[in-house]
Design an enzyme around this catalytic site. Structure first.
Site, PDB file in Angstrom:
ATOM      1  N   ARG A 237       0.836  -0.812   0.141  1.00  0.00           N
ATOM      2  CA  ARG A 237      -0.052  -0.275   0.548  1.00  0.00           C
ATOM      3  C   ARG A 237       1.018   1.265   0.423  1.00  0.00           C
ATOM      4  O   ARG A 237       1.862   1.240   0.657  1.00  0.00           O
ATOM      5  CB  ARG A 237      -0.958   0.297   1.286  1.00  0.00           C
ATOM      6  CG  ARG A 237      -1.789  -0.754   0.684  1.00  0.00           C
ATOM      7  CD  ARG A 237      -3.008  -0.112  -0.175  1.00  0.00           C
ATOM      8  NE  ARG A 237      -4.403  -1.115  -0.129  1.00  0.00           N
ATOM      9  CZ  ARG A 237      -4.588  -1.765  -0.430  1.00  0.00           C
ATOM     10  NH1 ARG A 237      -3.733  -2.385  -1.405  1.00  0.00           N
ATOM     11  NH2 ARG A 237      -5.674  -2.389  -0.484  1.00  0.00           N
ATOM     12  N   GLU A 266      -2.793   7.785  -6.153  1.00  0.00           N
ATOM     13  CA  GLU A 266      -3.205   6.990  -7.110  1.00  0.00           C
ATOM     14  C   GLU A 266      -3.698   7.527  -8.264  1.00  0.00           C
ATOM     15  O   GLU A 266      -5.113   7.565  -7.980  1.00  0.00           O
ATOM     16  CB  GLU A 266      -2.970   5.641  -6.575  1.00  0.00           C
ATOM     17  CG  GLU A 266      -2.615   5.025  -6.456  1.00  0.00           C
ATOM     18  CD  GLU A 266      -2.602   3.475  -6.015  1.00  0.00           C
ATOM     19  OE1 GLU A 266      -3.538   2.779  -6.847  1.00  0.00           O
ATOM     20  OE2 GLU A 266      -1.223   2.295  -4.917  1.00  0.00           O
ATOM     21  N   HIS A 284      -0.098  -0.577  -9.333  1.00  0.00           N
ATOM     22  CA  HIS A 284      -0.979  -0.966  -8.841  1.00  0.00           C
ATOM     23  C   HIS A 284      -2.385  -2.176  -9.559  1.00  0.00           C
ATOM     24  O   HIS A 284      -2.865  -2.376 -10.118  1.00  0.00           O
ATOM     25  CB  HIS A 284      -2.195   0.024  -7.483  1.00  0.00           C
ATOM     26  CG  HIS A 284      -2.830  -0.780  -6.310  1.00  0.00           C
ATOM     27  ND1 HIS A 284      -2.534   0.181  -5.425  1.00  0.00           N
ATOM     28  CD2 HIS A 284      -2.768  -1.829  -5.850  1.00  0.00           C
ATOM     29  CE1 HIS A 284      -3.099  -0.515  -4.411  1.00  0.00           C
ATOM     30  NE2 HIS A 284      -3.026  -2.076  -4.730  1.00  0.00           N
TER      31      HIS A 284
END
Length: 319
Positions: A237, A266, A284
């Site tokens: 994370r 993000e 991701h």
């Protein structure tokens, strides 16, 4: 007529097969898949869930304001493992069940971690870009064979990385607040302190959830403890690594490089990390394989069905 309205904001839900949609529709759910290409913020989510019975959420910000707006909301099904973007306290106060999908993408994330490790150590991305720019310059890389890897977090993903690392005959150091000594003995890993991992590892990889105790777990102090030839990998994370401190360490060659599949914001628009040659950032994609996507979709759909039908089986995180 459908009994329930299910809003889906998880971007890859049902992308590799129709099975997750089939599960919901066969159980009286009307599915509303929102066509978006980024995580939604609270302002964007609120009008979508006002009359929804269930939300299948990706990395969207499910804040107290969102939860309060969900007048009919009974379940928030997190599509993935982490649930740091969901206000668990607010959900519990409103009697809304929050679920997640553990052990559905662990192999995919472990695979990517090894891929990032090799890519950053051998500068594969930079070499590819050079050739595509019609160049042929070569950069010296670093072997990972028989090096020391430090694994922070030995849940299912961390254990998967350890198993793969043994194929490279790597020495494995690991840290976890709940150590699994039986596993470590079987795979030749050694539990030790964070300080020892930072000081001795050639590659450090992070596999812990984001919570108050892990926010900025790797900061200026920790980065300065690492070897100047070491690489840092974060496929967990954003927020676990302090990105200002990381930029400083990378730009001053305090460490050799970093590979990140998760960043604090993000997408990382405007991040100074994007300007550095010794960092790889992927969008991701740790759990973004056809197998993992289907596993997560099926688990997220089943969690919704179990909760709406008051049946056992849902993986509840806010009991």
């Amino acid at each position: 007529m459908s009994k329930y309205k299910v809003v889906v904001t998880a971007r890859s839900f049902g992308k590799s097969s129709t099975e997750p949609f089939d599960i919901l529709e066969k159980n009286g759910c009307e599915v509303h898949k929102i066509p978006i290409e980024k995580p939604l913020n609270a302002k964007e989510l609120i009008p979508l869930i006002k009359d929804a019975d269930a939300l299948i959420a990706g990395n969207d910000k499910v804040t107290k304001e969102v939860i309060d707006a969900g007048n009919k909301l009974k379940v928030i099904s997190r599509y993935g493992i982490g649930y740091d973007n969901v206000d668990i306290k607010a959900a519990k106060e409103k009697g809304i069940v929050v679920t997640n999908t553990p052990n559905t993408n662990n192999n995919s994330v472990a695979d990517l971690t090894i891929g990032l490790m090799i890519a950053i150590a051998r500068n594969i991305v930079g070499a590819n870009n050079t050739v595509k720019s019609e160049g042929w310059g070569r950069v010296l890389g670093t072997e990972v064979y028989k090096k020391t890897i430090g694994v922070i977090g030995t849940g299912s993903i961390g254990k998967g990385v350890i198993k793969r690392a043994k194929g490279f005959e790597m020495d494995v150091l690991c840290f976890d607040v709940y150590p699994d000594h039986e596993f470590a003995e079987k795979y030749g890993a050694k539990y030790c302190s964070m300080e020892e991992i930072l000081q001795k590892s050639d590659i450090i990889t992070i596999h812990v959830p984001l919570m108050e105790s892990t926010k900025n777990l790797i900061g200026e102090k920790e980065l300065k403890m690492m070897k100047n030839t070491a690489f840092l990998i974060n496929a967990a994370r954003g927020g676990i690594v302090n990105e200002d401190a990381l930029y400083n360490a990378l730009s001053k060659n305090i460490i050799a490089g970093a590979a990140l599949d998760a960043v604090e914001h993000e997408p990382p628009v405007g991040s100074p990390l994007l300007k550095l040659d010794n960092v790889i950032i992927t969008p991701h994609i740790g759990g973004y394989t056809s197998t993992a996507v289907n596993n997560m979709g099926v688990a997220a759909a089943n969690n919704v069905v179990f909760v709406l039908n008051n049946e056992p089986g849902a993986h509840i995180v806010n009991n």
